[in-house]
Design an enzyme around this catalytic site. Structure first.
Site, PDB file in Angstrom:
ATOM      1  N   GLU A 278       5.523   3.820  -1.400  1.00 48.68           N
ATOM      2  CA  GLU A 278       5.393   5.194  -1.909  1.00 48.68           C
ATOM      3  C   GLU A 278       4.329   5.965  -1.139  1.00 48.68           C
ATOM      4  O   GLU A 278       4.550   7.090  -0.689  1.00 48.68           O
ATOM      5  CB  GLU A 278       5.032   5.177  -3.394  1.00 48.68           C
ATOM      6  CG  GLU A 278       4.762   6.576  -3.948  1.00 48.68           C
ATOM      7  CD  GLU A 278       4.154   6.580  -5.337  1.00 48.68           C
ATOM      8  OE1 GLU A 278       3.550   7.605  -5.710  1.00 48.68           O
ATOM      9  OE2 GLU A 278       4.264   5.552  -6.046  1.00 48.68           O
TER      10      GLU A 278
ATOM     11  N   GLN B 114     -16.290   4.424   9.998  1.00 44.25           N
ATOM     12  CA  GLN B 114     -15.398   4.239   8.853  1.00 44.25           C
ATOM     13  C   GLN B 114     -16.070   4.771   7.583  1.00 44.25           C
ATOM     14  O   GLN B 114     -16.767   4.033   6.884  1.00 44.25           O
ATOM     15  CB  GLN B 114     -15.023   2.763   8.687  1.00 44.25           C
ATOM     16  CG  GLN B 114     -13.965   2.532   7.614  1.00 44.25           C
ATOM     17  CD  GLN B 114     -13.425   1.114   7.630  1.00 44.25           C
ATOM     18  OE1 GLN B 114     -13.655   0.354   6.703  1.00 44.25           O
ATOM     19  NE2 GLN B 114     -12.712   0.752   8.687  1.00 44.25           N
TER      20      GLN B 114
ATOM     21  N   SER C 209     -19.868   1.902   9.811  1.00 43.79           N
ATOM     22  CA  SER C 209     -19.252   2.307   8.555  1.00 43.79           C
ATOM     23  C   SER C 209     -20.322   2.851   7.622  1.00 43.79           C
ATOM     24  O   SER C 209     -21.296   2.156   7.325  1.00 43.79           O
ATOM     25  CB  SER C 209     -18.531   1.127   7.892  1.00 43.79           C
ATOM     26  OG  SER C 209     -17.937   1.525   6.662  1.00 43.79           O
TER      27      SER C 209
ATOM     28  N   GLN D 254       4.223   0.191  -4.326  1.00 43.62           N
ATOM     29  CA  GLN D 254       3.100   1.127  -4.285  1.00 43.62           C
ATOM     30  C   GLN D 254       2.787   1.523  -2.849  1.00 43.62           C
ATOM     31  O   GLN D 254       2.586   2.701  -2.537  1.00 43.62           O
ATOM     32  CB  GLN D 254       1.884   0.458  -4.933  1.00 43.62           C
ATOM     33  CG  GLN D 254       0.616   1.284  -4.929  1.00 43.62           C
ATOM     34  CD  GLN D 254      -0.575   0.489  -5.434  1.00 43.62           C
ATOM     35  OE1 GLN D 254      -0.592  -0.750  -5.360  1.00 43.62           O
ATOM     36  NE2 GLN D 254      -1.567   1.169  -5.954  1.00 43.62           N
TER      37      GLN D 254
ATOM     38  N   TYR E 175     -15.349  -9.170   1.945  1.00 41.33           N
ATOM     39  CA  TYR E 175     -14.256  -9.019   0.997  1.00 41.33           C
ATOM     40  C   TYR E 175     -13.867 -10.386   0.431  1.00 41.33           C
ATOM     41  O   TYR E 175     -13.452 -11.288   1.169  1.00 41.33           O
ATOM     42  CB  TYR E 175     -13.039  -8.374   1.657  1.00 41.33           C
ATOM     43  CG  TYR E 175     -13.237  -6.936   2.109  1.00 41.33           C
ATOM     44  CD1 TYR E 175     -14.341  -6.189   1.720  1.00 41.33           C
ATOM     45  CD2 TYR E 175     -12.304  -6.322   2.943  1.00 41.33           C
ATOM     46  CE1 TYR E 175     -14.519  -4.878   2.143  1.00 41.33           C
ATOM     47  CE2 TYR E 175     -12.461  -4.998   3.354  1.00 41.33           C
ATOM     48  CZ  TYR E 175     -13.578  -4.292   2.961  1.00 41.33           C
ATOM     49  OH  TYR E 175     -13.740  -2.990   3.373  1.00 41.33           O
TER      50      TYR E 175
ATOM     51  N   ASP F 155      -7.198  -3.659   8.307  1.00 42.86           N
ATOM     52  CA  ASP F 155      -8.654  -3.670   8.168  1.00 42.86           C
ATOM     53  C   ASP F 155      -9.123  -4.758   7.212  1.00 42.86           C
ATOM     54  O   ASP F 155      -8.494  -5.009   6.179  1.00 42.86           O
ATOM     55  CB  ASP F 155      -9.121  -2.306   7.651  1.00 42.86           C
ATOM     56  CG  ASP F 155     -10.619  -2.228   7.506  1.00 42.86           C
ATOM     57  OD1 ASP F 155     -11.306  -2.184   8.535  1.00 42.86           O
ATOM     58  OD2 ASP F 155     -11.113  -2.217   6.354  1.00 42.86           O
TER      59      ASP F 155
END
Length: 324
Positions: free
Chosen positions: A296, A183, A157, A293, A56, A51
């Site tokens: 996990e 979203q 969204s 990260q 951004y 995405d």
């Protein structure tokens, strides 16, 4: 962990139950090589949905993702990419700022495809509702983007249910491409829209969900139980600090840790597992600045199998039943 794939609402495509988003990482402080490594790790774990959004990092996130796709060389049929429009990246420019007008949308898709280095995106979202542009104008523009094969599906969204339904009805009335996905933010602190407001849309129009912020911007990881650690996202992003240091919220996180300890998982894994356990959620977007990260949090699918009715009831006792 074996990745699960779910239909995007009633659309024909399937998305990995856990997906990867680039907000607050790609194109910012994170090195390009690190971003590419995270995408590679996600893909190798079975993630097929990545995405992004025009806004951004002011377009740089799309550029980084495009570079990653070029370097990694994955077959185009094996992954899905999205982008989103509304905020604009040209400053307070009339017709290209906080809008979903036809001119902006048709120009924005071409610019995003250029930054991504792709002939089309799989999903394109209206990043927020626009009260100043008629929904009918936006629906026609989004339908035309899909008809031109610059995107394959479109959605919204953080739109209210009434606006989503209005857009769907307009598309139905004019035989246009309908919105198929929303979203929204969804986590243990943010539940009402997904669990209550959208309830009729799942059955009535087959709405799919690509939810974001399963960790409530890091609050549900437990790292802020004793304040804001040095070098953390909370330290770097000032507007998050009030949320991350809220005493009542952190008290709930501390109680949630007893459930995580009982399962033998991290708080982050439990929070993601709880989100992905909602059958109306098509995919949960993960963000990560480090491969470790990400790896996990991808284990959350295994943790979801450990969410017994008793454990879910305890989580409901801690957080309530969706009033945010």
């Amino acid at each position: 962990m074996e990745m699960e794939y779910r239909r995007l609402g009633r659309a024909g495509i399937k998305v990995s139950a856990l997906s990867f988003g680039s907000w607050l990482t790609f194109g910012g402080r994170q090195a390009v090589e690190q971003s590419i490594a995270c995408m590679d790790a996600a893909y190798r774990a079975g993630v097929n949905f990545f995405d992004n959004a025009e806004v951004y990092a002011g377009g740089k996130s799309e550029q980084v993702m495009g570079e990653a796709l070029r370097q990694l060389g994955w077959p185009r049929h094996s992954y899905l990419v999205s982008t989103k429009f509304y905020w604009g990246i040209h400053g307070e420019t009339p017709n290209a700022y906080f809008t979903l007008n036809r001119k902006y949308l048709l120009e924005a898709i071409d610019a995003s495809l250029d930054r991504l280095g792709l002939p089309y995106v799989d999903l394109v979202f209206c990043h927020r509702p626009d009260p100043e542009t008629p929904i009918e104008e936006t629906v026609w523009a989004m339908s035309d983007i899909v008809a031109s094969r610059k995107a394959l599906y479109w959605g919204t969204s953080e739109w209210p249910a009434a606006d989503i339904r209005a857009a769907w009805d307009i598309a139905e009335r004019h035989s246009l491409r309908k919105p198929v996905v929303e979203q929204p933010e969804y986590n243990l602190f943010k539940r009402t829209r997904v669990e209550k407001e959208y309830t009729r849309l799942y059955e009535d129009i087959g709405l799919g969900l690509t939810t974001w912020s399963p960790l409530a911007s890091g609050l549900l990881t437990g790292k802020y139980l004793d304040g804001i650690p040095e070098g953390s996202r909370g330290e770097q992003i000032g507007w998050l600090q009030e949320q991350l240091t809220d005493a009542d919220a952190n008290a709930k996180v501390a109680r949630l840790k007893t459930v995580a300890d009982d399962i033998g998982c991290s708080l982050a894994q439990l929070a993601v597992a709880w989100t992905v356990s909602n059958p109306n959620v098509s995919t949960v977007l993960l963000g990560a600045s480090r491969v470790e990260q990400l790896e996990e949090n991808l284990q959350a699918l295994d943790v979801a199998a450990e969410l017994t009715d008793e454990r879910k009831a305890l989580i409901e006792e801690i957080f309530g039943t969706g009033e945010d």
